[in-house]
Enzyme design. Structure first.
Site, short mmCIF file in Angstrom:
data_model
loop_
_atom_site.label_atom_id
_atom_site.label_comp_id
_atom_site.label_asym_id
_atom_site.label_seq_id
_atom_site.Cartn_x
_atom_site.Cartn_y
_atom_site.Cartn_z
CG ASN A 35 8.21 6.46 -1.09
OD1 ASN A 35 9.42 6.24 -1.23
ND2 ASN A 35 7.35 5.50 -0.79
CD GLU A 39 5.58 0.32 -3.17
OE1 GLU A 39 6.68 0.83 -2.93
OE2 GLU A 39 4.73 0.87 -3.89
CB SER A 54 -2.82 7.38 -8.09
OG SER A 54 -2.34 6.08 -8.39
CD GLU A 72 1.42 5.59 0.83
OE1 GLU A 72 1.71 6.55 0.13
OE2 GLU A 72 2.13 4.56 0.91
CE LYS A 125 6.19 4.26 -4.04
NZ LYS A 125 4.96 3.63 -4.47
N GLY A 142 0.35 3.53 -7.35
CA GLY A 142 0.98 3.25 -8.64
C GLY A 142 0.01 2.78 -9.72
CG HIS A 201 5.38 2.13 1.40
ND1 HIS A 201 4.99 1.26 0.41
CD2 HIS A 201 5.08 3.37 0.96
CE1 HIS A 201 4.48 1.97 -0.59
NE2 HIS A 201 4.52 3.26 -0.28
P1 13P Z 1 2.09 6.58 -6.22
O1 13P Z 1 1.95 8.07 -5.98
O2 13P Z 1 3.02 6.23 -7.31
O3 13P Z 1 0.75 5.93 -6.33
O4 13P Z 1 2.77 5.98 -4.90
C1 13P Z 1 2.25 6.32 -3.67
C2 13P Z 1 3.13 5.79 -2.62
O5 13P Z 1 3.28 4.57 -2.48
C3 13P Z 1 3.85 6.75 -1.78
O6 13P Z 1 4.45 6.13 -0.70
#
Ligand code: 13P
Length: 275
Positions: A10, A98, A218, A173, A12, A179, A96
Protein backbone atom coordinates in the site's frame (compact mmCIF):
# COMPACT_ATOMS: atom_id res chain seq x y z
CA UNK A 1 -6.10 -25.73 4.57
CA UNK A 2 -3.32 -24.54 2.30
CA UNK A 3 -3.93 -20.94 1.24
CA UNK A 4 -1.53 -19.21 -1.10
CA UNK A 5 -0.08 -16.16 0.63
CA UNK A 6 -0.79 -12.67 -0.67
CA UNK A 7 1.55 -9.73 -0.16
CA UNK A 8 0.25 -6.29 -1.17
CA UNK A 9 2.09 -2.99 -1.00
CA UNK A 10 0.00 0.00 0.00
CA UNK A 11 1.98 2.95 -1.28
CA UNK A 12 -0.35 5.48 0.36
CA UNK A 13 0.47 9.09 -0.63
CA UNK A 14 3.90 8.33 -2.06
CA UNK A 15 5.44 8.14 -5.48
CA UNK A 16 6.36 10.05 -8.60
CA UNK A 17 6.52 8.87 -12.18
CA UNK A 18 10.27 8.44 -11.94
CA UNK A 19 10.41 6.75 -8.53
CA UNK A 20 7.54 4.44 -9.45
CA UNK A 21 9.24 3.39 -12.63
CA UNK A 22 12.36 2.38 -10.72
CA UNK A 23 10.46 0.55 -8.00
CA UNK A 24 8.10 -1.27 -10.36
CA UNK A 25 10.94 -2.31 -12.64
CA UNK A 26 12.82 -3.73 -9.67
CA UNK A 27 9.75 -5.67 -8.51
CA UNK A 28 9.26 -6.95 -12.02
CA UNK A 29 12.78 -8.35 -12.03
CA UNK A 30 12.34 -10.33 -8.82
CA UNK A 31 8.74 -11.13 -7.97
CA UNK A 32 7.53 -13.16 -10.98
CA UNK A 33 9.95 -15.94 -10.00
CA UNK A 34 8.08 -16.46 -6.72
CA UNK A 35 5.35 -18.86 -7.72
CA UNK A 36 4.21 -19.61 -4.17
CA UNK A 37 2.93 -16.12 -3.37
CA UNK A 38 0.56 -13.63 -4.99
CA UNK A 39 1.93 -10.10 -5.05
CA UNK A 40 0.45 -6.71 -5.83
CA UNK A 41 0.85 -2.98 -5.31
CA UNK A 42 -1.90 -0.45 -4.57
CA UNK A 43 -0.89 2.99 -5.81
CA UNK A 44 -2.44 6.45 -5.94
CA UNK A 45 -5.14 6.63 -8.64
CA UNK A 46 -3.08 8.82 -10.94
CA UNK A 47 -0.41 6.13 -11.28
CA UNK A 48 -2.70 3.23 -12.13
CA UNK A 49 -2.07 3.63 -15.82
CA UNK A 50 1.66 3.55 -15.20
CA UNK A 51 1.28 0.37 -13.13
CA UNK A 52 -0.80 -1.18 -15.87
CA UNK A 53 1.81 -0.32 -18.49
CA UNK A 54 4.74 -1.64 -16.50
CA UNK A 55 3.18 -4.65 -14.78
CA UNK A 56 0.97 -5.98 -17.58
CA UNK A 57 1.65 -9.72 -18.02
CA UNK A 58 4.21 -9.75 -15.21
CA UNK A 59 2.08 -11.77 -12.81
CA UNK A 60 2.26 -8.91 -10.29
CA UNK A 61 -1.17 -7.41 -9.63
CA UNK A 62 -2.03 -3.80 -9.02
CA UNK A 63 -4.91 -1.98 -7.46
CA UNK A 64 -6.38 1.19 -6.03
CA UNK A 65 -6.35 2.39 -2.44
CA UNK A 66 -10.07 3.09 -2.36
CA UNK A 67 -13.11 3.49 -4.58
CA UNK A 68 -16.09 5.78 -4.25
CA UNK A 69 -19.31 4.81 -2.53
CA UNK A 70 -21.03 6.35 -5.56
CA UNK A 71 -21.21 4.83 -8.99
CA UNK A 72 -21.82 7.93 -11.11
CA UNK A 73 -23.08 11.49 -10.86
CA UNK A 74 -22.24 14.95 -9.57
CA UNK A 75 -19.62 13.87 -7.02
CA UNK A 76 -16.59 16.04 -7.64
CA UNK A 77 -13.25 14.26 -7.14
CA UNK A 78 -14.76 10.82 -6.59
CA UNK A 79 -13.43 7.86 -8.54
CA UNK A 80 -15.65 4.87 -9.11
CA UNK A 81 -14.84 1.19 -8.93
CA UNK A 82 -15.78 0.83 -12.59
CA UNK A 83 -13.24 3.50 -13.58
CA UNK A 84 -10.52 1.83 -11.60
CA UNK A 85 -11.36 -1.54 -13.15
CA UNK A 86 -10.74 -0.02 -16.59
CA UNK A 87 -7.09 0.31 -15.64
CA UNK A 88 -6.73 -3.43 -15.20
CA UNK A 89 -6.81 -3.37 -11.41
CA UNK A 90 -7.37 -6.63 -9.60
CA UNK A 91 -7.58 -5.17 -6.11
CA UNK A 92 -8.83 -2.21 -4.18
CA UNK A 93 -8.28 -1.47 -0.52
CA UNK A 94 -11.50 -0.56 1.32
CA UNK A 95 -11.99 0.92 4.78
CA UNK A 96 -8.35 1.59 5.62
CA UNK A 97 -8.06 3.03 9.13
CA UNK A 98 -6.42 6.17 7.75
CA UNK A 99 -9.70 6.81 5.93
CA UNK A 100 -11.79 5.84 8.93
CA UNK A 101 -9.69 8.08 11.22
CA UNK A 102 -10.29 11.13 9.08
CA UNK A 103 -14.00 10.46 9.68
CA UNK A 104 -14.39 10.01 5.98
CA UNK A 105 -15.57 6.48 6.27
CA UNK A 106 -18.09 4.90 8.56
CA UNK A 107 -18.76 1.18 8.51
CA UNK A 108 -21.80 1.91 6.33
CA UNK A 109 -19.82 3.92 3.78
CA UNK A 110 -17.09 1.28 3.71
CA UNK A 111 -19.73 -1.33 2.97
CA UNK A 112 -21.08 0.73 0.06
CA UNK A 113 -17.58 1.00 -1.36
CA UNK A 114 -17.13 -2.72 -0.89
CA UNK A 115 -20.32 -3.44 -2.81
CA UNK A 116 -19.27 -1.16 -5.67
CA UNK A 117 -15.90 -2.86 -5.84
CA UNK A 118 -17.52 -6.29 -6.04
CA UNK A 119 -19.97 -5.20 -8.72
CA UNK A 120 -17.04 -3.91 -10.78
CA UNK A 121 -15.32 -7.29 -10.49
CA UNK A 122 -12.54 -6.11 -8.17
CA UNK A 123 -11.09 -8.03 -5.24
CA UNK A 124 -11.66 -5.85 -2.18
CA UNK A 125 -9.10 -5.85 0.59
CA UNK A 126 -11.38 -4.91 3.46
CA UNK A 127 -9.51 -3.45 6.43
CA UNK A 128 -10.42 -3.86 10.07
CA UNK A 129 -8.53 -3.13 13.26
CA UNK A 130 -8.66 -1.51 16.68
CA UNK A 131 -6.93 1.56 18.13
CA UNK A 132 -4.58 1.37 21.10
CA UNK A 133 -7.21 2.73 23.48
CA UNK A 134 -9.64 0.10 22.30
CA UNK A 135 -7.07 -2.64 22.80
CA UNK A 136 -6.10 -1.34 26.23
CA UNK A 137 -9.80 -1.21 27.10
CA UNK A 138 -10.12 -4.91 26.14
CA UNK A 139 -12.42 -3.95 23.29
CA UNK A 140 -10.30 -5.09 20.34
CA UNK A 141 -12.47 -8.06 19.43
CA UNK A 142 -15.67 -6.09 19.88
CA UNK A 143 -14.45 -3.37 17.53
CA UNK A 144 -13.27 -5.80 14.90
CA UNK A 145 -16.50 -7.74 15.23
CA UNK A 146 -18.45 -4.55 14.60
CA UNK A 147 -16.40 -3.74 11.52
CA UNK A 148 -16.81 -7.29 10.24
CA UNK A 149 -20.57 -7.45 10.84
CA UNK A 150 -21.28 -5.53 7.65
CA UNK A 151 -19.21 -7.96 5.69
CA UNK A 152 -20.59 -11.07 7.29
CA UNK A 153 -24.27 -10.17 7.65
CA UNK A 154 -24.59 -6.89 5.76
CA UNK A 155 -24.11 -8.41 2.31
CA UNK A 156 -27.10 -10.00 0.69
CA UNK A 157 -26.73 -13.41 -0.94
CA UNK A 158 -25.90 -11.94 -4.33
CA UNK A 159 -23.17 -9.70 -2.94
CA UNK A 160 -21.78 -12.47 -0.76
CA UNK A 161 -21.59 -14.71 -3.82
CA UNK A 162 -19.57 -11.96 -5.55
CA UNK A 163 -17.28 -11.72 -2.51
CA UNK A 164 -16.58 -15.42 -2.90
CA UNK A 165 -16.24 -15.22 -6.67
CA UNK A 166 -13.73 -12.38 -6.52
CA UNK A 167 -11.89 -13.77 -3.50
CA UNK A 168 -12.49 -10.93 -1.08
CA UNK A 169 -9.56 -10.42 1.28
CA UNK A 170 -9.71 -9.16 4.88
CA UNK A 171 -6.77 -7.16 6.24
CA UNK A 172 -6.33 -7.06 9.99
CA UNK A 173 -4.48 -3.82 10.65
CA UNK A 174 -4.26 -2.83 14.30
CA UNK A 175 -4.16 0.97 14.14
CA UNK A 176 -1.47 1.16 16.82
CA UNK A 177 0.86 -0.91 14.69
CA UNK A 178 0.53 1.13 11.50
CA UNK A 179 3.59 3.18 10.71
CA UNK A 180 4.89 2.92 14.28
CA UNK A 181 7.54 0.24 13.89
CA UNK A 182 5.71 -1.69 16.59
CA UNK A 183 4.01 -4.73 15.10
CA UNK A 184 1.47 -7.01 16.74
CA UNK A 185 3.10 -10.12 18.14
CA UNK A 186 2.49 -13.19 15.99
CA UNK A 187 0.30 -14.57 18.78
CA UNK A 188 -1.79 -11.39 19.05
CA UNK A 189 -2.28 -11.29 15.30
CA UNK A 190 -3.00 -15.01 15.03
CA UNK A 191 -5.68 -14.74 17.72
CA UNK A 192 -7.45 -11.95 15.85
CA UNK A 193 -7.11 -13.65 12.47
CA UNK A 194 -8.64 -16.84 13.87
CA UNK A 195 -11.44 -14.72 15.34
CA UNK A 196 -12.10 -13.08 11.97
CA UNK A 197 -12.11 -16.46 10.24
CA UNK A 198 -14.58 -17.74 12.79
CA UNK A 199 -16.85 -14.79 12.00
CA UNK A 200 -16.74 -15.56 8.29
CA UNK A 201 -17.57 -19.18 9.16
CA UNK A 202 -20.74 -17.99 10.88
CA UNK A 203 -21.97 -17.11 7.39
CA UNK A 204 -20.14 -19.63 5.23
CA UNK A 205 -17.87 -22.35 6.56
CA UNK A 206 -16.37 -23.25 3.23
CA UNK A 207 -15.49 -19.66 2.34
CA UNK A 208 -13.95 -19.22 5.79
CA UNK A 209 -11.44 -21.91 4.87
CA UNK A 210 -10.53 -20.17 1.63
CA UNK A 211 -10.62 -16.49 2.44
CA UNK A 212 -7.24 -14.83 2.83
CA UNK A 213 -6.80 -12.77 5.96
CA UNK A 214 -3.64 -10.67 5.71
CA UNK A 215 -1.88 -8.72 8.42
CA UNK A 216 -0.84 -5.06 8.18
CA UNK A 217 1.06 -2.90 10.65
CA UNK A 218 4.83 -2.46 10.55
CA UNK A 219 5.45 -5.73 8.76
CA UNK A 220 9.08 -5.70 7.67
CA UNK A 221 11.74 -8.20 6.57
CA UNK A 222 12.84 -8.87 10.17
CA UNK A 223 9.39 -9.83 11.49
CA UNK A 224 7.73 -11.22 8.36
CA UNK A 225 8.69 -14.83 8.99
CA UNK A 226 7.29 -15.05 12.51
CA UNK A 227 4.03 -13.40 11.45
CA UNK A 228 3.60 -15.27 8.18
CA UNK A 229 4.28 -18.63 9.83
CA UNK A 230 1.07 -18.36 11.82
CA UNK A 231 -1.69 -20.65 10.54
CA UNK A 232 -4.30 -17.95 9.98
CA UNK A 233 -2.02 -15.19 8.66
CA UNK A 234 -2.28 -15.48 4.90
CA UNK A 235 -0.07 -12.60 3.88
CA UNK A 236 0.65 -8.96 4.48
CA UNK A 237 -0.55 -5.47 3.61
CA UNK A 238 2.66 -3.48 3.67
CA UNK A 239 3.03 0.28 4.01
CA UNK A 240 6.46 1.73 4.62
CA UNK A 241 8.43 -1.38 3.65
CA UNK A 242 6.62 -1.51 0.30
CA UNK A 243 8.42 1.67 -0.75
CA UNK A 244 11.84 0.06 -0.51
CA UNK A 245 12.24 -2.50 -3.26
CA UNK A 246 14.63 -4.76 -1.34
CA UNK A 247 12.38 -4.83 1.73
CA UNK A 248 9.22 -5.59 -0.20
CA UNK A 249 10.97 -8.28 -2.22
CA UNK A 250 12.35 -9.82 1.00
CA UNK A 251 8.85 -10.01 2.53
CA UNK A 252 7.49 -11.61 -0.65
CA UNK A 253 10.34 -14.12 -0.62
CA UNK A 254 9.56 -14.99 2.99
CA UNK A 255 5.89 -15.52 2.15
CA UNK A 256 6.92 -17.71 -0.75
CA UNK A 257 9.07 -19.85 1.56
CA UNK A 258 6.28 -20.12 4.13
CA UNK A 259 4.04 -21.80 1.59
CA UNK A 260 6.82 -24.19 0.60
CA UNK A 261 7.40 -25.09 4.27
CA UNK A 262 3.71 -25.59 4.91
CA UNK A 263 3.40 -27.80 1.86
CA UNK A 264 6.31 -29.93 3.02
CA UNK A 265 4.76 -30.23 6.48
CA UNK A 266 1.45 -31.36 4.98
CA UNK A 267 2.94 -34.03 2.74
CA UNK A 268 2.78 -37.52 4.22
CA UNK A 269 6.19 -38.80 5.22
CA UNK A 270 7.48 -41.63 3.04
CA UNK A 271 6.85 -45.11 4.39
CA UNK A 272 9.59 -46.46 6.65
CA UNK A 273 12.06 -48.57 4.74
CA UNK A 274 11.62 -52.21 5.67
CA UNK A 275 13.83 -55.12 4.60
P1 13P B 1 3.01 0.22 7.70
O1 13P B 1 3.51 -1.07 7.09
O2 13P B 1 3.78 1.41 7.30
O3 13P B 1 2.84 0.07 9.18
O4 13P B 1 1.55 0.46 7.11
C1 13P B 1 0.63 -0.58 7.13
C2 13P B 1 -0.56 -0.18 6.39
O5 13P B 1 -1.27 0.75 6.78
C3 13P B 1 -0.86 -0.89 5.15
O6 13P B 1 -2.13 -0.58 4.67
Amino acid sequence: MKRKKLVVGNWKLHGSLLENQRLLNRLKQELPALSGVDTAVCLPFVYLHQAQTVLQDSGIGWGAQNVSQFTEGAFTSCISAKMVAEFGCTYTIIGHSERRALKLESNQVATKRLLNALHAGLTPIFCVGETLDERDGHMAELIVRNQMLNVVYGLDDEAFALAKKFNMVIAYEPVWAIGTGEHATPEQAQRMHAFIRMMVAERDREFAEHIRIVYGGSMAPHNAHSLLSMPDIDGGLIGRAALVAEDFIAICQTANQCLAQKTAALEPSPPAFSQ
